[in-house]
Design a protein around this motif. Structure first.
Motif, PDB file in Angstrom:
ATOM      1  N   LYS A 100     -29.716 -42.819 -39.278  1.00  0.00           N
ATOM      2  CA  LYS A 100     -29.350 -44.094 -39.889  1.00  0.00           C
ATOM      3  C   LYS A 100     -27.845 -44.210 -40.092  1.00  0.00           C
ATOM      4  O   LYS A 100     -27.331 -45.296 -40.338  1.00  0.00           O
ATOM      5  CB  LYS A 100     -30.031 -44.238 -41.255  1.00  0.00           C
ATOM      6  N   PHE A 101     -27.177 -43.075 -40.096  1.00  0.00           N
ATOM      7  CA  PHE A 101     -25.756 -43.140 -40.408  1.00  0.00           C
ATOM      8  C   PHE A 101     -24.940 -42.433 -39.338  1.00  0.00           C
ATOM      9  O   PHE A 101     -25.216 -41.299 -38.965  1.00  0.00           O
ATOM     10  CB  PHE A 101     -25.477 -42.490 -41.772  1.00  0.00           C
TER      11      PHE A 101
ATOM     12  N   GLY B 296     -29.716 -48.914 -40.022  1.00  0.00           N
ATOM     13  CA  GLY B 296     -28.632 -47.935 -40.089  1.00  0.00           C
ATOM     14  C   GLY B 296     -27.259 -48.579 -40.111  1.00  0.00           C
ATOM     15  O   GLY B 296     -27.131 -49.803 -40.170  1.00  0.00           O
ATOM     16  N   HIS B 297     -26.256 -47.741 -40.054  1.00  0.00           N
ATOM     17  CA  HIS B 297     -24.887 -48.254 -40.128  1.00  0.00           C
ATOM     18  C   HIS B 297     -23.918 -47.304 -39.417  1.00  0.00           C
ATOM     19  O   HIS B 297     -24.092 -46.090 -39.449  1.00  0.00           O
ATOM     20  CB  HIS B 297     -24.479 -48.414 -41.593  1.00  0.00           C
ATOM     21  N   VAL B 298     -22.904 -47.909 -38.789  1.00  0.00           N
ATOM     22  CA  VAL B 298     -21.847 -47.144 -38.122  1.00  0.00           C
ATOM     23  C   VAL B 298     -20.529 -47.402 -38.846  1.00  0.00           C
ATOM     24  O   VAL B 298     -20.195 -48.551 -39.121  1.00  0.00           O
ATOM     25  CB  VAL B 298     -21.689 -47.587 -36.650  1.00  0.00           C
ATOM     26  N   VAL B 299     -19.816 -46.351 -39.150  1.00  0.00           N
ATOM     27  CA  VAL B 299     -18.475 -46.521 -39.717  1.00  0.00           C
ATOM     28  C   VAL B 299     -17.456 -45.938 -38.752  1.00  0.00           C
ATOM     29  O   VAL B 299     -17.582 -44.796 -38.323  1.00  0.00           O
ATOM     30  CB  VAL B 299     -18.297 -45.765 -41.056  1.00  0.00           C
ATOM     31  N   GLN B 300     -16.454 -46.744 -38.422  1.00  0.00           N
ATOM     32  CA  GLN B 300     -15.313 -46.183 -37.697  1.00  0.00           C
ATOM     33  C   GLN B 300     -14.365 -45.642 -38.752  1.00  0.00           C
ATOM     34  O   GLN B 300     -13.692 -46.386 -39.460  1.00  0.00           O
ATOM     35  CB  GLN B 300     -14.628 -47.231 -36.835  1.00  0.00           C
ATOM     36  N   ALA B 301     -14.331 -44.333 -38.855  1.00  0.00           N
ATOM     37  CA  ALA B 301     -13.555 -43.680 -39.909  1.00  0.00           C
ATOM     38  C   ALA B 301     -12.073 -43.660 -39.561  1.00  0.00           C
ATOM     39  O   ALA B 301     -11.689 -43.949 -38.433  1.00  0.00           O
ATOM     40  CB  ALA B 301     -14.071 -42.264 -40.111  1.00  0.00           C
ATOM     41  N   GLU B 302     -11.253 -43.301 -40.540  1.00  0.00           N
ATOM     42  CA  GLU B 302      -9.802 -43.276 -40.321  1.00  0.00           C
ATOM     43  C   GLU B 302      -9.366 -42.057 -39.522  1.00  0.00           C
ATOM     44  O   GLU B 302      -8.281 -42.038 -38.960  1.00  0.00           O
ATOM     45  CB  GLU B 302      -9.037 -43.360 -41.645  1.00  0.00           C
ATOM     46  N   ASP B 303     -10.185 -41.039 -39.481  1.00  0.00           N
ATOM     47  CA  ASP B 303      -9.872 -39.855 -38.674  1.00  0.00           C
ATOM     48  C   ASP B 303     -11.139 -38.987 -38.611  1.00  0.00           C
ATOM     49  O   ASP B 303     -12.146 -39.307 -39.239  1.00  0.00           O
ATOM     50  CB  ASP B 303      -8.676 -39.072 -39.238  1.00  0.00           C
TER      51      ASP B 303
ATOM     52  N   SER C 263     -12.388 -37.536 -41.979  1.00  0.00           N
ATOM     53  CA  SER C 263     -13.160 -38.508 -42.728  1.00  0.00           C
ATOM     54  C   SER C 263     -14.538 -38.668 -42.095  1.00  0.00           C
ATOM     55  O   SER C 263     -15.552 -38.730 -42.797  1.00  0.00           O
ATOM     56  CB  SER C 263     -12.420 -39.844 -42.745  1.00  0.00           C
TER      57      SER C 263
ATOM     58  N   ASN D 111     -16.843 -35.912 -43.038  1.00  0.00           N
ATOM     59  CA  ASN D 111     -17.132 -35.908 -44.467  1.00  0.00           C
ATOM     60  C   ASN D 111     -18.021 -37.081 -44.870  1.00  0.00           C
ATOM     61  O   ASN D 111     -18.877 -36.949 -45.737  1.00  0.00           O
ATOM     62  CB  ASN D 111     -15.835 -35.883 -45.276  1.00  0.00           C
ATOM     63  N   MET D 112     -17.833 -38.214 -44.250  1.00  0.00           N
ATOM     64  CA  MET D 112     -18.733 -39.345 -44.507  1.00  0.00           C
ATOM     65  C   MET D 112     -20.149 -38.997 -44.070  1.00  0.00           C
ATOM     66  O   MET D 112     -21.128 -39.271 -44.771  1.00  0.00           O
ATOM     67  CB  MET D 112     -18.271 -40.574 -43.726  1.00  0.00           C
TER      68      MET D 112
ATOM     69  N   GLY E 100     -21.660 -36.813 -46.538  1.00  0.00           N
ATOM     70  CA  GLY E 100     -22.079 -37.545 -47.733  1.00  0.00           C
ATOM     71  C   GLY E 100     -23.399 -38.264 -47.501  1.00  0.00           C
ATOM     72  O   GLY E 100     -24.309 -38.199 -48.333  1.00  0.00           O
ATOM     73  N   ALA E 101     -23.509 -38.930 -46.360  1.00  0.00           N
ATOM     74  CA  ALA E 101     -24.737 -39.660 -46.049  1.00  0.00           C
ATOM     75  C   ALA E 101     -25.912 -38.689 -45.942  1.00  0.00           C
ATOM     76  O   ALA E 101     -27.023 -38.983 -46.392  1.00  0.00           O
ATOM     77  CB  ALA E 101     -24.572 -40.437 -44.748  1.00  0.00           C
TER      78      ALA E 101
END
Lengths: 288, 583
Positions: free
Chosen positions: B220-221, B246-253, B256, B259-260, B263-264
């Motif tokens: 989902k993440f 679910g969800h996609v995050v474009q992290a800053e690096d 991150s 670590n995201m 966390g998920a």
């Protein structure tokens, strides 16, 4: 969330190893009280910390918690909050953890406006490595690694947050227990990223930014005409390097938090354990 | 009559090479033909030589070969770059009206088709369609009815309106007609005829297969940072995973990103990140935290040439040591290595189950060749009904008391016989606990107690022993099981090796192939090595990282074939390499 939660429910049975008199005690108590007062329970709370004295908080504060690596607490908190928006996420950091090694994550968590409360225990020094300059140390602060002072201006975390589009920017002093708790509470209640930079004196290594110094120099915004919804007024105070303000400097009540903006809802821990999710077969069809 | 075709379009990046190649590859696949694509590309946005190659046959194709039959050359350099692969009778399609082709001479023995691609495209409605004119010409050369292009043109241009689709169809027709009119005799002698079948195929690359596997597994993440050649995993998931909650995050690096994802995962989501070598470097510190906090996490490393930034757009399997040993301290982990595009799907599903069953990070060791290669498969290869989900020891409120101490404190690192402890997600009443990268007791609290340290280290390592016994780590076998020569391979080399068997057979060389999809834990190869007279380990790196591992396992020297020029193995080349070792 149960309504009969007391702040002592957030207390673990571990005795803190912070130095007697450390500002972190007060900072943590404010977080625990703030959480209890806002109706959260330890079962529905996740606290993330990085490395340093601040990083120990997860051991003493009782909740779901992760003590992570140096500077990366905000991304961990972000992952928790996106995966389960119902969980109250508090991230605790130090000035080194948050504004040095984690500075990049700080800026991006702010602009993402992820709904977490970030409490930085700012003692303007590296304590656990025994007294080196931190990013918030004064320009002339002499330490073993900066014998003539860092010779560079301190980071202004509030200004960084404001410039990155922060939606809640506050400063606090751990020793003012009630006021600190009240500020943390407001931060928790805010929908979006909340910064509470908390003066949390280091009694062992910092003989400049002491309790006495802060007691004498802080200006409580509640005793001024400050309007936290006035961005220009906030900017003026944030850039005023002569004064140490406490209180809510800026709150954008209209800001939309990350999960809301992205339509993220629901607990991602819930998955269909019987097999691939319904509709997954359609994914294959796309490749014809 | 030739049914196999090796075709390429080459020019400068920005010339629409990829989309033209894809249109043709899809048309072939839709017509029931097998397709295997590969890309030559440079690390730049515009300009620089780039090519998209398509190998097609009615039979299964799973590698590239050292041969090019038809080339659309948008620049003269395209011809130079591919001269080695062109042969007598190869067809070169070019536009002699372009100034850069003035004075161009078709190499001796080859068939040059000088076609006014741009002018014909303009006749059809716009100069941009010159590549499609060329595609039409290819269809005529290969006797592949141009109607087969219709659906893939629609897929490519449909969003721009029916008129554009029709114009493109017309452009293709003009290209085909031009060849028929001017070069019918030349191409007639080539005797191509690409047969179509009723087979039902899908065409996708490894990154897409990893993404699809993640969704199938209930991921989902996803958080990631763009990096070649792993970005397509994120591109694929974005816009699709949301439909599954679910969800996609474009992290800053990358720091991150991992670590995201961590966390998920702590929040209970099936969670993943993907990157390439340089990103793995950055993630290494947190990788240790993931392992010691016993968090299930899937990390795909889509390898490219290193070290440092190396050759970002070229193939290598050089990260194996890092995946096996990277990170300070001793870290229990799993490393699975998909061997084909379809296997990327299966190994990703498996990675999620391993991660949650054993509460460890799992590396997917993929590589550039499979990540950017599109290959045809029967859709049944991606059988969603066969997907099984195993979340491991997740405890809910009813069972929580079994895992609490006398003070009702939950023990997330309880010491168990199989090494696996219970998991409680945030929100679970009675499951409150902390986790830390510090050595901890069974409650997750910091400890420097010597006995507790040993207990926890042993407990974590025991998970690997449990997995060794409980899971099937078998390699996939090809060739002659009684052969004296054993060839061991991992990752995307499998396809080339399987096809190399045909070449070797022609020369009377019998080979037993073991394709290893699990690096850690890995199958016991000692008996196979002992039974063989010669053991050769094939891998795309200079030092033979997997060969080193096998030598350590079997206490025996093995031979090695290493390729590290940035290009994947070719079947015919690999066959020659094997013969050379045996000579």
């Amino acid at each position: 969330m149960s309504s009969d939660v007391r702040f002592t429910d957030f207390k673990s049975d571990k005795q803190p190893t912070w130095c007697p008199g450390c500002g972190d005690f007060g900072t943590m108590n404010g977080i625990m009280k703030g959480l209890a007062e806002t109706g959260n329970s330890p079962d529905d709370t996740f606290v993330v910390a990085g490395i340093g004295c601040s990083g120990k908080i997860g051991t003493y504060l009782r909740s779901y918690a992760l003590h992570g690596v140096h500077g990366r607490a905000l991304p961990v908190g972000t992952g928790v909050k996106i995966a389960n928006p119902d969980i109250e996420v508090v991230v605790a950091g130090g000035d080194g953890d948050g504004y040095s090694i984690g500075a990049g994550h700080f800026i991006h968590a702010v602009r993402r406006n992820i709904d977490i409360t970030y409490v930085v225990m700012d003692n303007r020094i590296y304590g656990l490595t025994k007294g080196q300059a931190s990013p918030t140390s004064r320009e002339d602060f002499e330490t073993a690694t900066t014998p003539e002072g860092p010779k560079q201006p301190p980071v202004n975390p509030l200004a960084l947050a404001l410039s990155a589009g922060g939606s809640f920017i506050a400063q606090s002093f751990s020793s003012n227990a009630l006021r600190h708790q009240e500020i943390v509470q407001k931060a928790i209640e805010h929908d979006g990223f909340s910064l509470v930079n908390t003066f949390s004196p280091c009694v062992t290594f910092n003989d400049v930014d002491t309790y006495d110094y802060f007691r004498d120099s802080i200006v409580d915004l509640d005793e001024t005409e400050h309007d936290p919804t006035d961005r220009d007024a906030a900017k003026e105070k944030i850039l005023d390097s002569e004064k140490e303000y406490i209180g809510v400097l800026w709150e954008d009540e209209d800001a939309v938090d990350y999960n809301t903006a992205h339509g993220v809802e629901g607990n991602m821990a819930d998955i269909d354990e019987s097999g691939a999710p319904e509709g997954a077969t359609d994914l294959v069809r796309e490749f014809y | 009559m030739h049914d196999d075709l090796n075709w390429a379009i080459g020019g400068e990046a920005g010339d629409g090479i990829d989309s033209t190649g894809k249109v043709f590859a899809q048309a072939l696949s839709r017509a029931g033909r097998h397709v295997f694509t590969s890309k030559d590309f440079a690390s730049r946005i515009r300009g620089g030589y780039t090519a998209y190659k398509v190998r097609t046959s009615v039979d299964k194709v799973q590698s590239v070969v050292d041969r090019l039959d038809v080339l659309i050359a948008l620049t003269e350099r395209t011809v130079e770059e591919n001269l080695d692969e062109l042969h007598e009778g190869s067809v070169i399609i070019y536009d002699g009206e372009r100034t850069e082709f003035s004075g161009f001479e078709v190499p001796e023995g080859m068939v040059g088709l000088d076609i006014p691609l741009k002018s014909l495209a303009e006749d059809a409605g716009g100069a941009l369609m010159r590549n499609v004119v060329a595609l039409g010409a290819v269809c005529e050369v290969a006797e592949f009815p141009i109607e087969n292009l219709d659906e893939s043109l629609r897929k490519r241009f449909g969003s721009k309106g029916e008129k554009i689709v029709e114009n493109n169809k017309e452009a293709a027709r003009l290209g085909a007609d031009y060849v028929d009119e001017h070069y019918a005799d030349d191409v007639g002698t080539l005797d191509y005829e690409l047969e179509t079948t009723d087979n039902d195929y899908v065409l996708l690359n490894g990154d897409e297969a990893i993404g699809m596997g993640a969704i199938a597994a209930g991921c989902k993440f996803y958080s990631g940072y763009p990096i070649t050649p792993a970005t397509d995993v994120m591109t694929y998931l974005k816009g699709r995973i949301e439909e599954f909650g679910g969800h996609v995050v474009q992290a800053e690096d990358e720091l991150s990103a991992i670590n995201m994802a961590l966390g998920a995962a702590r929040a209970g989501a099936r969670s993943m990140t993907a990157t390439s070598g340089p990103g793995i470097d950055l993630m290494s510190e947190t990788f240790g935290l993931v392992a010691t906090s016993e968090t299930p996490l899937v990390i795909a490393d889509v390898m490219r040439s290193g070290p440092s930034t190396g050759m970002p757009t070229k193939q290598e399997q050089g990260d194996l040591n890092m995946l096996l040993y990277g990170g300070h301290g001793e870290i229990p982990r799993f490393v699975v290595a998909p061997t084909t595009v379809a296997d990327c799907f299966h190994k990703t599903v498996e990675a999620f189950n391993l991660a949650e069953k054993y509460q460890t990070p799992v590396y997917i060791a993929a590589d550039l060749s499979m990540a950017v290669t599109e290959e045809t498969f029967a859709p049944e290869e991606f059988d969603m009904d066969a997907v099984e989900i195993d979340r491991g020891k997740v405890v809910d409120e009813d069972e929580i008391s079994k895992w609490q101490n006398e003070k009702d404190q939950f023990k997330p690192h309880a010491v168990t016989a199989d090494g696996v402890s219970p998991r409680a997600f945030p929100g679970t009443e009675g499951g409150v606990h902390m986790s830390t990268g510090l050595e901890h007791d069974d409650l997750g609290r910091r400890t420097e107690d010597t006995d507790e340290r040993i207990e926890q280290v042993d407990k974590r390592n025991r998970k690997v022993e449990t997995a060794r016994e409980e899971e099937d780590w078998s390699p996939v076998e090809y060739g002659d099981s009684d052969a004296d020569t054993l060839v061991i391979s991992w990752g995307s080399n499998e396809g080339a090796l399987v096809e190399a068997l045909d070449f070797l057979e022609e020369d009377g060389v019998d080979v037993r192939v073991l394709s290893v999809p699990y690096i850690f834990p890995r199958p016991d190869l000692s008996t196979a090595v002992e039974d063989a007279e010669t053991t050769i380990v094939v891998e795309c790196n200079a030092t033979g990282q997997f060969a080193d591992v096998i030598e350590k396992d079997v206490l025996e020297r093995v031979d090695r074939i290493n390729k590290y020029n940035g290009v994947r193995f070719k079947a015919d080349e690999l066959a020659n390499d094997i013969k050379e070792v045996l000579a």
